[in-house]
Design an enzyme around this catalytic site. Structure first.
Site, PDB file in Angstrom:
ATOM      1  N   LYS A  75       0.745  -1.298   0.068  1.00 55.59           N
ATOM      2  CA  LYS A  75       0.111   0.030  -0.119  1.00 55.59           C
ATOM      3  C   LYS A  75       0.738   1.221   0.062  1.00 55.59           C
ATOM      4  CE  LYS A  75      -2.245  -0.905   3.782  1.00 55.59           C
ATOM      5  NZ  LYS A  75      -1.757  -2.531   4.223  1.00 55.59           N
ATOM      6  N   ARG A  83      -9.399   0.690   8.997  1.00 59.93           N
ATOM      7  CA  ARG A  83      -9.193  -0.465   9.287  1.00 59.93           C
ATOM      8  C   ARG A  83     -10.413  -1.622   9.732  1.00 59.93           C
ATOM      9  NH1 ARG A  83      -3.245  -2.119  10.443  1.00 59.93           N
ATOM     10  NH2 ARG A  83      -2.005  -1.420   8.655  1.00 59.93           N
ATOM     11  N   ARG A  96      11.319  -6.932   4.537  1.00 59.56           N
ATOM     12  CA  ARG A  96      11.308  -5.240   4.733  1.00 59.56           C
ATOM     13  C   ARG A  96      12.370  -5.009   5.467  1.00 59.56           C
ATOM     14  NH1 ARG A  96       4.951  -3.700   5.760  1.00 59.56           N
ATOM     15  NH2 ARG A  96       5.260  -5.001   7.502  1.00 59.56           N
ATOM     16  N   ARG A 141      11.611  -3.721  11.107  1.00 60.53           N
ATOM     17  CA  ARG A 141      10.511  -3.518  11.944  1.00 60.53           C
ATOM     18  C   ARG A 141      10.316  -4.465  13.104  1.00 60.53           C
ATOM     19  NH1 ARG A 141       5.412  -1.534   8.468  1.00 60.53           N
ATOM     20  NH2 ARG A 141       4.538  -2.795  10.117  1.00 60.53           N
ATOM     21  N   ARG A 153      -1.218 -10.625  11.983  1.00 60.99           N
ATOM     22  CA  ARG A 153      -1.734  -9.607  11.421  1.00 60.99           C
ATOM     23  C   ARG A 153      -2.488 -10.016  10.376  1.00 60.99           C
ATOM     24  NH1 ARG A 153       3.539  -6.697  11.762  1.00 60.99           N
ATOM     25  NH2 ARG A 153       3.777  -7.046   9.496  1.00 60.99           N
TER      26      ARG A 153
END
Length: 299
Positions: A81, A158, A192, A236, A247
């Site tokens: 996103k 969300r 990531r 992260r 998640r």
């Protein structure tokens, strides 16, 4: 599936905590197991959001200036996103506002609220509605004061509650729902990386999924950093396999109803990512009926 990645030592920063006092009460109640009081917390947060959503003329030099886009990006964690919202932000001349970034800024601060928030995020839990709405309100208010007009929201709403509050204070033009195979999502999240110095995002995973009768082969090359960022990459704290799977589970439970919310209103655009940026970006522009600007279409 072949996935390649490297691990780097994380770094930390400190920023000042300036959240309203009602959120301390809300998050304390949430973390102790009692329910949030929507009559107090959500109404106050919604009021903040309404005050911050009126717009002023944009100074942007974009060829799309004046169209005042109000778009939302939906999609599972790690789908991309931020990548595509950021590119569209540059093309359309409107700000890209990622609520995940707003939360991470708050996480880097010190104090009771930050520690309670870390407990939620590090276990893959959703942050309470009123907390997210308050952070978004402050960001929109700052943008309004700087002459911003329009926005691309990434990571909000969300929940259906968030979507209803947003609908009550502003008119969303389009909701882009990005889709990607779950095995590719997991690999992307684990790959990531962020430059601890400049904040740029990269991905060290090389994803190569063989095709079958139902789906074609998918290849997504790594997005590697330039030499000046390579030694400063961090992961992260919540990008672990268990947290990512949690998640995804929560997303399917809480956010899929949001897709239905916007589908019923005729505002949902479903877009299946066929591969990496070079393949997906031009197709997304065509799906949005936007000109394929040469500068912005570079992968």
């Amino acid at each position: 599936m072949a996935v390649s990645h490297r691990l780097f030592r994380p770094a930390t920063t400190t920023v000042k905590n300036t959240l309203p006092s009602f959120l301390f009460r809300s998050l304390s109640s949430y973390s102790s197991g009692s329910s949030l009081d929507p009559k107090i917390d959500l109404e106050e947060a919604a009021s903040q959001l309404e005050k911050s959503t009126s717009t002023s003329p944009s100074p942007s030099p974009s060829p799309y200036k004046g169209r005042n886009f109000h778009w939302v990006f939906l999609g599972c964690p790690g789908v991309g996103k931020g990548t595509y919202a950021s590119r569209l932000s540059s093309l359309l001349g409107v700000p890209h506002i990622a609520t995940g970034d707003l939360v991470r800024e708050e996480l880097s601060s010190s104090g009771l609220l930050s520690s309670q928030l870390k407990e939620l995020v590090n276990h893959g839990k959703l942050v309470p509605d009123e907390f997210i709405i308050s952070l978004l309100s402050k960001r929109l208010q700052a943008g309004k004061e700087n002459g911003e007009s329009g926005y691309i929201l990434d990571g909000f709403p969300r929940t259906v509650t968030q979507a209803e509050i947003l609908e009550g204070v502003t008119n969303i033009d389009l909701v882009i729902n990005l889709k990607l195979r779950e095995e590719a999502l997991l690999a992307k999240c684990l790959g990531r990386r962020i430059c601890s110095e400049c904040g740029a995002n990269y991905n060290v995973a090389c994803i190569d999924i063989e095709g079958d009768d139902d789906s074609p082969r998918m290849y997504m090359p790594p997005l590697l950093p330039p030499p000046n960022c390579a030694s400063k990459l961090i992961s992260r704290a919540d990008d672990t396999e268990d947290v990512v799977k949690e998640r995804l589970r929560i997303y399917n439970k809480m956010t899929l109803p949001v897709e239905e919310f916007y589908k019923k209103r005729g505002k949902l655009l479903e877009f299946e990512l066929p591969g990496g940026i070079p393949e997906s970006w031009p197709r997304l522009l065509r799906a949005l009926h936007l000109e394929n600007d040469k500068q912005s279409a570079i992968a």
